[in-house]
Design an enzyme around this catalytic site. Structure first.
Site, mmCIF file in Angstrom:
data_model
loop_
_atom_site.group_PDB
_atom_site.id
_atom_site.type_symbol
_atom_site.label_atom_id
_atom_site.label_comp_id
_atom_site.label_asym_id
_atom_site.label_seq_id
_atom_site.Cartn_x
_atom_site.Cartn_y
_atom_site.Cartn_z
ATOM 1 N N THR A 41 0.897 -1.327 0.081
ATOM 2 C CA THR A 41 -0.002 -0.008 0.007
ATOM 3 C C THR A 41 0.907 1.304 -0.081
ATOM 4 O OG1 THR A 41 -1.658 -1.267 1.250
ATOM 5 C CG2 THR A 41 -1.953 1.098 1.396
ATOM 6 N N ALA A 46 -0.608 4.668 -7.307
ATOM 7 C CA ALA A 46 -1.394 5.423 -6.481
ATOM 8 C C ALA A 46 -2.683 6.063 -7.410
ATOM 9 C CB ALA A 46 -0.460 6.714 -6.043
ATOM 10 N N ILE A 47 -3.184 5.097 -8.161
ATOM 11 C CA ILE A 47 -4.347 5.341 -8.938
ATOM 12 C C ILE A 47 -5.154 4.314 -8.850
ATOM 13 C CG2 ILE A 47 -2.762 6.260 -10.914
ATOM 14 C CD1 ILE A 47 -3.142 3.776 -12.448
ATOM 15 N N HIS A 49 -7.648 2.230 -10.974
ATOM 16 C CA HIS A 49 -7.833 2.139 -12.328
ATOM 17 C C HIS A 49 -9.136 2.105 -12.843
ATOM 18 C CE1 HIS A 49 -3.695 0.436 -12.839
ATOM 19 N NE2 HIS A 49 -3.925 0.090 -11.669
ATOM 20 N N LYS A 250 1.686 -3.916 -17.265
ATOM 21 C CA LYS A 250 0.856 -2.765 -18.031
ATOM 22 C C LYS A 250 1.759 -1.930 -18.559
ATOM 23 C CE LYS A 250 -3.138 -3.364 -14.944
ATOM 24 N NZ LYS A 250 -3.176 -3.420 -13.468
ATOM 25 N N ILE A 336 -3.728 -9.730 -3.391
ATOM 26 C CA ILE A 336 -4.187 -8.736 -3.520
ATOM 27 C C ILE A 336 -3.452 -7.730 -4.453
ATOM 28 C CG2 ILE A 336 -5.894 -6.808 -2.903
ATOM 29 C CD1 ILE A 336 -7.054 -9.566 -2.503
ATOM 30 N N SER A 342 -7.653 -0.211 -6.137
ATOM 31 C CA SER A 342 -8.889 0.414 -6.601
ATOM 32 C C SER A 342 -10.013 -0.522 -5.845
ATOM 33 C CB SER A 342 -9.056 0.208 -8.055
ATOM 34 O OG SER A 342 -7.704 0.732 -8.749
ATOM 35 N N CYS A 402 9.008 23.026 1.482
ATOM 36 C CA CYS A 402 8.513 22.397 0.072
ATOM 37 C C CYS A 402 7.270 22.319 -0.009
ATOM 38 C CB CYS A 402 9.617 21.328 -0.225
ATOM 39 S SG CYS A 402 11.047 21.561 -0.005
#
Lengths: 485, 427
Positions: A41, A46-47, A49, A250, A336, A342, A402
């Protein structure tokens, strides 16, 4: 005696704990690391799908689509950073064009909303940052980017506020069953439970073996990413994939992050350990080449960080979800891999359904917490900033220059239901140290704040996991016997 | 607090303090310095070694002593210093947004602004050093802060990557605190540090310097356990078979400094990719009238003494701008271009009408050279030249171009080394 003991507090364990915490149950989560969300994790793309990629009819296909819809709701309720942005898969030659068609058909079969093939002109009009040499692209509007750490932390924190116990630094070493009771031995002690759920991520096959399970083999694949400075964020506004190579991964994606950076990766190579983190050359350089092929405008001189993520694959191509056939009341939420982030809430929902089917009684709590607030100073309006500082002057002291993270936010994070105790845990909670100086300036100050708020010596503050000490002692100290001279 | 100023200086390090004092001395009434740390002085406060001030004060001071002189000058000159305060944005119209714990979120308006935010260190992430990702990898400046400001040691067996001055200083500092510094490893065939630091911080302590080497592997699951280095070829790629492994618990990085210009970029000021700082005119004015830049935010300096002089020029120009409070009419501007052997210049542009007698130009070269001629030319005409026995990338060069040689120049002038190889870097 717990009703349910969950092994692992990554995104799957956290989602399950959150979902189960709405019911009258005693729940415990045992996590091997010293913080939640510190395995797969922590390091991924970090998307969320769009869902066109999964084989039609698979668990992945169904749970990806359901999961992303649920994620949008959860992110709203629990104040997690999330943004809907489209995905492009771009094709440069005949083989790739044929693959786009196949992907499109899979997308239609999976019920992905809005998926279509766009020609070169339309692709470049929708996303001018793409390589203009592309011939066509698959376009899917239903995807998104998310902060995976906060997503898991938010669900785990909410679970704790609803009574779930989370035991950190509690690697499970043995699981015995006598009668209807499991005895789960961990590095922090032994616990009894009526049901055990395996949400062990890259270690789920090993956890399954503890109850005599076989037939599940972890085939973890690592992948490296580059993180680029915010100056590169405007280059694209979508998730961009190439067509996969012959190995079927991918491929190297380019995507903005919710923190405002750009990420490029991952490549793919087999690793034995589920916690592999080492970057390597020349592959690291090859990742850049892959990113530039899709998005030629990236300036890699603006790179600020690299990381390695482990795909928790097993030899089984789909998620492995269900009660073990050799050990009743032991439920696997194993293997997983992508699109696990997602799919997480949908996997949790399925886990609850399975537990209920095999005898766990679900009595909804009369009242439970299902909300969370996170002050992000830099996202406030000028007026809100002024008001926040009036209420708590620590919001007026910027520690991480920053990322514009204030002392108030760091102190807030330390006093949340699952206290971050390390420099990296603070980074994952509120972004201090995530930026272009990589904690060079704020590191010592975060260190000082952590020691002060936790009431421990700065010598005891770690960078991340056990053993990651930062300070070796005080100056003017005789190294041989540790006494000051 | 007051809301209207003649000059607001962002950053209270040596650049900001010198600029503020100079603004006061040149007629600006209300001058404010905004400093993010709890005290003024900037990074000098953690540079407790000596060697500062030899040029400017003609005596040898420690970093904190040098800073203290300017803190005192600022006090005596009536400069207002607001510490523990972060500027979050600067607008082109000179409105400054800032936050602190006392005044909350506030804005101030100024007739002129001086940017003096300094620089930050390049990190492992920026240079993509391969290997494990354990604790024990610090930039040299972060280690310096832990040791000199907080009183904590960051390790016992140390390898240093890069031979920048902070890395060299930290090699000596950690040795004096009982750590074993195994080696200093430099990618280039020469050091970017000052020669005196190579001698006084490495040679005097028998610390080997490996030129044309880099780190190819870091090992250690939790804390650094070992580092492998290798020699590099001319393309800076590691040469297989030349690896050496060092058992150590700490890696310090001294691999370059980057001007910290996020506020500058957000304000829309034109940047120079060669310096990573703003493009400035002869008086340190940026592309936005009335906003000036000086010190390490403009270009990375070797010596604080030169920062002081540059910042005084910027502070004076800001005071003049504030008094005039109108924009100068458009006038003839010359662009300075890099010729052979020159990697950048500051300033990047000259308005000859604004130059009283002569203009100071600072620049760096791309290699180590001996017995070279520095040539300033315009078209086919050589305007002027200087002889130098020694030139190196780590040592900033300075020439003073007299006004009269610029009067016939058209559009641009070129600074080059007479015998340098054909150009690698263009303007």
């Amino acid at each position: 005696m717990y009703d349910v003991l969950i092994v692992g507090c990554g995104i799957t364990g956290a989602a399950l704990a959150y979902t189960l915490s709405k019911y009258e149950l005693n729940i415990c989560v045992c996590e091997r690391f010293n913080d939640v969300a510190n395995g797969a994790t922590k390091a991924n793309s970090a998307i969320l799908h769009a869902g066109f990629d999964c084989p039609p009819g698979s668990l992945e296909a169904r749970m990806n689509l359901e999961g992303i819809a649920m994620a949008r709701e959860i992110c709203k309720k629990l104040d997690v950073e999330y943004r809907d942005i489209p995905t492009f898969v771009i094709a440069f030659d005949e083989r790739e064009l044929a693959y786009l068609q196949e992907l499109y058909e899979r997308g239609i079969a999976n019920g992905v909303p809005g998926v279509r093939i766009v020609d070169r002109q339309e692709a470049l009009a929708l996303e001018p940052g793409l390589n203009p040499e592309l011939r066509a692209a698959l376009y899917a509007p239903g995807s998104g980017i998310i902060d995976p750490w906060e997503y898991a932390v938010a669900m785990a924190e909410t679970a704790v506020r609803n009574g779930v116990e989370i035991k950190l630094s509690s690697k499970v070493t043995a699981i015995e069953k006598s009668g209807d009771t499991f005895k789960v031995t961990t590095e922090s002690g032994a616990y009894e439970a009526r049901y055990v759920v395996n949400a062990g991520g890259a270690f789920s096959a090993q956890i399954y073996e503890l109850v005599g399970g076989s037939g599940l083999t972890q085939t973890n694949f690592a992948g490296q990413y580059h993180v680029l400075d915010k100056s590169q964020n405007g280059i694209i506004h979508s998730i961009v994939f190439p067509c996969p190579d012959e190995h079927g991964f991918k491929g190297i994606l380019v995507a903005p992050t919710v923190h405002g950076n750009l990420i490029v990766g991952p490549d793919a190579y087999g690793v034995e350990n589920g916690d592999a983190v080492a970057t390597r050359e020349p592959e690291l350089t090859a990742v850049k080449t892959g990113g530039l092929r899709s998005v030629p405008g990236i300036d890699f001189r603006q790179t600020i960080h690299q990381y390695v993520g482990v795909r928790p694959n097993t030899q089984i191509p789909d998620f492995v979800i269900g009660e073990s056939d050799i050990c009743p009341h032991f439920v696997n939420l194993a293997g997983i891999k992508s699109p696990g982030l997602s799919a997480a809430p949908s996997i949790a929902k399925e886990g609850v359904k399975i537990l209920n089917r095999i005898g766990l009684k679900l009595i909804p709590k009369e009242s439970y917490v299902d909300e969370r607030k996170h002050v992000r100073f830099k996202k406030l309006s000028d007026g809100e900033k002024a008001a926040a500082i009036r209420e708590n002057p620590l919001y007026g002291r910027i520690i991480c220059r920053c990322e514009t993270v204030t002392e108030g936010e760091i102190v807030d994070a330390i006093h949340r239901p699952i206290a971050p105790r390390t420099i990296d845990a603070i980074k994952r909670r509120c972004g201090a140290g995530l930026g272009r100086c990589q904690g060079g300036f704020c590191g010592p100050r975060v260190h000082e704040i952590l020691a002060r708020e936790l009431g421990v010596s700065p010598l005891n503050i770690l960078m991340d996991e056990e053993g990651t000490w930062i300070l070796s002692g005080s100056v003017k100290e005789d190294a041989s016997d540790g006494t000051a001279v | 607090m007051e809301q209207q100023y003649d000059v607001v200086v962002i950053g209270g390090g040596p650049a900001g303090l010198a600029a503020a004092v100079s603004s006061r001395e040149n007629g600006a009434e209300r001058v404010l310095v905004i400093e993010r740390d709890k005290m003024a002085g900037g990074i000098l406060n953690q540079c407790i070694h000596n060697g500062f001030g030899l040029h400017y004060f003609k005596e040898e001071l420690t970093g904190p002593e040098y800073a203290q002189r300017f803190i005192q000058k600022a006090n005596e000159a009536g400069v207002q210093v607001l510490t523990d305060t972060m500027v979050v944005s600067v607008e082109a119209n000179h409105t400054i947004h800032a936050v602190n714990t006392r005044d909350g979120y506030f804005t101030v308006q100024s007739k002129a602004v001086v940017l003096a935010m300094g620089c930050r260190e390049r990190t492992r992430g920026a240079i993509a050093t391969p290997g494990d990702r354990p604790a024990g990898i610090f930039t040299a400046g972060t280690a310096q802060r832990y040791i000199n400001m907080e009183g904590w040691m960051v390790g016992r067996r140390v390898l240093i990557l890069g031979s920048g001055d902070i890395g060299l200083i930290m090699a000596r500092r950690m040795t004096l605190e009982g750590a074993k510094v195994l080696a200093c490893v430099e990618l280039m065939p020469y050091s970017n540090g000052l020669n005196r630091n190579i001698v006084q911080c490495l040679k005097d302590y028998d610390i080997p310097l490996y030129l044309s080497h880099t780190i190819t592997q870091i090992k250690g699951k939790q804390r650094v356990e070992s580092v492998t280095i290798a020699k590099v070829d001319e393309g800076r790629k590691p040469i297989p078979g030349t690896e050496k492994e060092f058992e150590c618990d700490t890696v310090l990085l001294s691999v370059g400094l980057i001007p910290e210009n996020e506020l500058t970029r957000a304000a829309g000021i034109e940047m120079d990719p060669r310096t990573s700082g703003a493009s400035v005119y002869e008086n340190n004015e940026t592309s936005i009238p009335g906003i000036f830049a000086c010190g390490n935010v403009l270009h990375v300096h070797d010596l604080v003494d030169f920062v002081t002089v540059e910042s005084q020029r910027a502070g004076k120009a800001a005071a003049i701008y504030a008094a005039r409070n109108t924009e100068a009419s458009p006038e003839r501007t010359l662009t300075i271009r890099n010729g052979n052997g020159v990697t950048y210049t500051v300033p990047q542009r000259i308005r000859p009408a604004q130059v009283p007698k002569a203009v100071d130009v600072f620049f760096r070269v791309n290699h180590v050279y001996s017995n070279q001629q520095i040539v300033v030319s315009s078209g086919d005409n050589v305007c002027c030249k200087w002889e130098r026995a020694h030139l190196a990338p780590g040592e900033m060069e300075h020439i003073v171009i007299p006004c009269e040689v610029l009067k016939d120049a058209r559009d641009s002038i070129v600074i080059s080394l007479a015998d340098a190889e054909e150009k690698e870097i263009t303007a």
